[in-house]
Enzyme design. Structure first.
Site, PDB file in Angstrom:
ATOM      1  CD  GLU A 163      -2.978  -1.090   2.295  1.00  0.00           C
ATOM      2  OE1 GLU A 163      -2.795  -0.293   3.233  1.00  0.00           O
ATOM      3  OE2 GLU A 163      -3.948  -1.845   2.239  1.00  0.00           O
ATOM      4  CD  GLU A 357      -3.410  -5.631   3.915  1.00  0.00           C
ATOM      5  OE1 GLU A 357      -4.323  -4.848   4.283  1.00  0.00           O
ATOM      6  OE2 GLU A 357      -2.207  -5.355   4.017  1.00  0.00           O
TER       7      GLU A 357
HETATM    8  O1  IFM Z   1      -4.147  -2.914   9.138  1.00  0.00           O
HETATM    9  C1  IFM Z   1      -4.128  -2.429   7.841  1.00  0.00           C
HETATM   10  C2  IFM Z   1      -2.908  -2.934   7.094  1.00  0.00           C
HETATM   11  O2  IFM Z   1      -1.736  -2.631   7.751  1.00  0.00           O
HETATM   12  C3  IFM Z   1      -2.861  -2.336   5.723  1.00  0.00           C
HETATM   13  N1  IFM Z   1      -4.114  -2.510   5.021  1.00  0.00           N
HETATM   14  C4  IFM Z   1      -5.335  -2.197   5.712  1.00  0.00           C
HETATM   15  C5  IFM Z   1      -5.357  -2.856   7.082  1.00  0.00           C
HETATM   16  C6  IFM Z   1      -6.660  -2.485   7.818  1.00  0.00           C
HETATM   17  O3  IFM Z   1      -6.741  -1.109   7.967  1.00  0.00           O
END
Ligand code: IFM
Length: 455
Positions: A163, A357
């Site tokens: 990210e 994710e």
């Molecule tokens: O916890 C975060 C992660 O570190 C990065 N993506 C989103 C998740 C939830 O906010």
């Protein structure tokens, strides 16, 4: 069942969010220790000093992963455990920790997926200008070389950055995350370019050291969801997904600025136009390095927003229904985002997709009988995975899914107030309890996804 036989059924975490042991094992300070120590930056003044104490409890945690039957585990390496000052001498204790973790995973037949950078920049490098310093590219290349050389015999799956929209955007545009700065657009675009160059350099050096590696990248996005199956609405959503705006508070929050260079070898024309006066020099040889071929395209997807055609070849956002479904953190529940996101990304970038994710925070607690009931998480995952399965049926090449998160953890500026895990963590005692969703996921994995089609 449209998922492949070798579909990766995973869970994900990141170093700062779970490891703790912030001042042990020779680990150097990161920008997050500094940020958390500043009043008002993190809810409740909390920090990741102890977090889930995974550094000391990784064996127990791998045991839980085995109980859940996951086939792959995505974790990140804390750069400052390997190189306490970001560059220079290697900290052998740091290498030993990750090496032992990898061994423990492999013993349970769990494929290690290593993310090189999930936001915890060594503080010493921040003091040298962080991502704004052009040397950041070689700092990262060298760090990637060390990881590939030391773990590459056993680790074959690598993700360079998690990210970039967040650690650059939230860290340097809005200042909500470490290092907590609000910088000029010029400075931010310079950093973004260095991050992309660092990505390409890491791909190159991992490839040299680990010729059979599978390498990817894990940006994030909120997905525009067409309000109907009318091709005009679908086209509108596609346009919205890859569009760029300088109006937003966080103009770094987009797909194409971060992914076109990596996968298409060029910055998007719209962005070049919109951001023209703030861009650094972009040399053709830069684009060559940034677009080193990768093997899969990771994407973190949590939610989307409804979009329709504006009737003039453009798109417009549509309001949500009152009382729409939301997770504990307030994000909308939109399973269709796991259909349209992978579909649009695959059409444009033509790379196998991994959902690196996806998940939600819930108001989880331990019931009187000692169990943790999280029906909302089960329903959410069931809906989202069904949508992903549909995308696979419609021809999108999907290699895997990593649930965020393996366990409850430190949710950055929200501290420990949000519980994203399938394993409940009592932060006082460090006791772990598998939530109902962990058992549901186990059964789903055992069925190789077939349960999605039976219910
Ligand atoms: O916890 C975060 C992660 O570190 C990065 N993506 C989103 C998740 C939830 O906010």
């Amino acid at each position: 069942m449209a998922f492949k036989e070798k579909f990766l059924w995973g869970t994900a975490t990141s170093s700062y969010q779970i490891e703790g042991a912030a001042y042990e094992g020779g680990r150097g300070k990161t920008v997050w220790e500094d940020f958390c120590s500043r009043p008002g930056k993190v809810l409740g003044g909390q920090n990741g000093d102890r977090a889930c104490d995974h550094y000391h409890r990784y064996k127990e945690d791998v045991e839980l992963m085995a109980q859940m039957g996951i086939t792959s585990y995505r974790f990140s390496i804390a750069w400052s455990r390997i190189l306490p000052d970001g560059t220079g001498a290697v900290n052998e204790e740091g290498i030993a920790f990750y090496s032992d973790l990898v061994d423990a995973l492999l013993k349970k037949n769990i494929i290690p997926f290593v993310t090189l950078f999930h936001w915890d920049l060594p503080y010493a490098l921040y003091k040298k200008g962080g991502w704004q310093n052009p040397d950041s590219v070689t700092w990262f290349r060298e760090y990637a070389r060390i990881i590939a050389s030391r773990l590459g015999e056993r680790v074959k799956h690598f993700i360079t950055f998690n990210e970039p929209q967040c650690f650059i955007g939230l860290g340097h545009v809005t200042g909500e995350h470490a290092p907590g700065n609000k910088m000029s657009k010029k400075a931010v675009f310079e950093m973004a370019h260095h991050v992309l160059l660092a990505h390409g350099n890491a791909v190159e050096v991992i490839r040299e050291r680990v010729p059979d590696a599978k390498i990817g990248y894990a940006p994030t996005s909120a997905v525009p969801i067409p309000v109907s199956n009318n091709p005009k609405d679908i086209d509108a959503a596609r346009k919205a997904y890859f569009s760029i705006s300088s109006e937003d508070d966080n103009y770094m929050w987009n797909v194409s600025w971060w992914s076109d260079p990596v996968l298409l070898g060029r910055y998007p024309e719209e962005g070049i136009r919109v951001f023209a006066k703030d861009l650094p020099e972009i040399r053709p040889e830069d684009m060559k390095i940034i677009s080193q071929p990768i093997d899969f395209y990771g994407q973190n997807i949590y939610h989307g927003y409804p979009v329709r055609s504006d009737g003039n070849g453009g798109w417009e956002m549509v309001g949500r229904n009152e009382g729409y479904a939301r997770t504990a953190i307030g994000w909308p529940v939109t399973p269709e985002s796991l259909y349209w996101g992978p579909r649009f990304l695959y059409e444009r970038y033509k790379k196998p997709i991994i959902i690196t994710e996806n998940g939600l925070s819930c108001h989880d607690w331990v019931s009187l009988d000692g169990k943790v009931r999280d029906p909302n998480r089960i329903d959410f995952m069931d809906r989202y995975l069904k949508a992903l399965n549909l995308a696979a049926k419609d021809g999108v090449d999907i290699d895997g899914y990593f649930a965020w998160s393996m366990m409850d953890n430190f949710e950055w500026a929200k501290g420990y107030f949000e519980r994203f895990g399938m394993v409940y963590v009592n932060y006082e005692t460090q006791e772990r309890i598998l939530k109902d969703s962990a058992y549901w996921y186990r059964d789903l994995i055992q069925s190789r996804g077939r349960l999605l089609e039976e219910t």
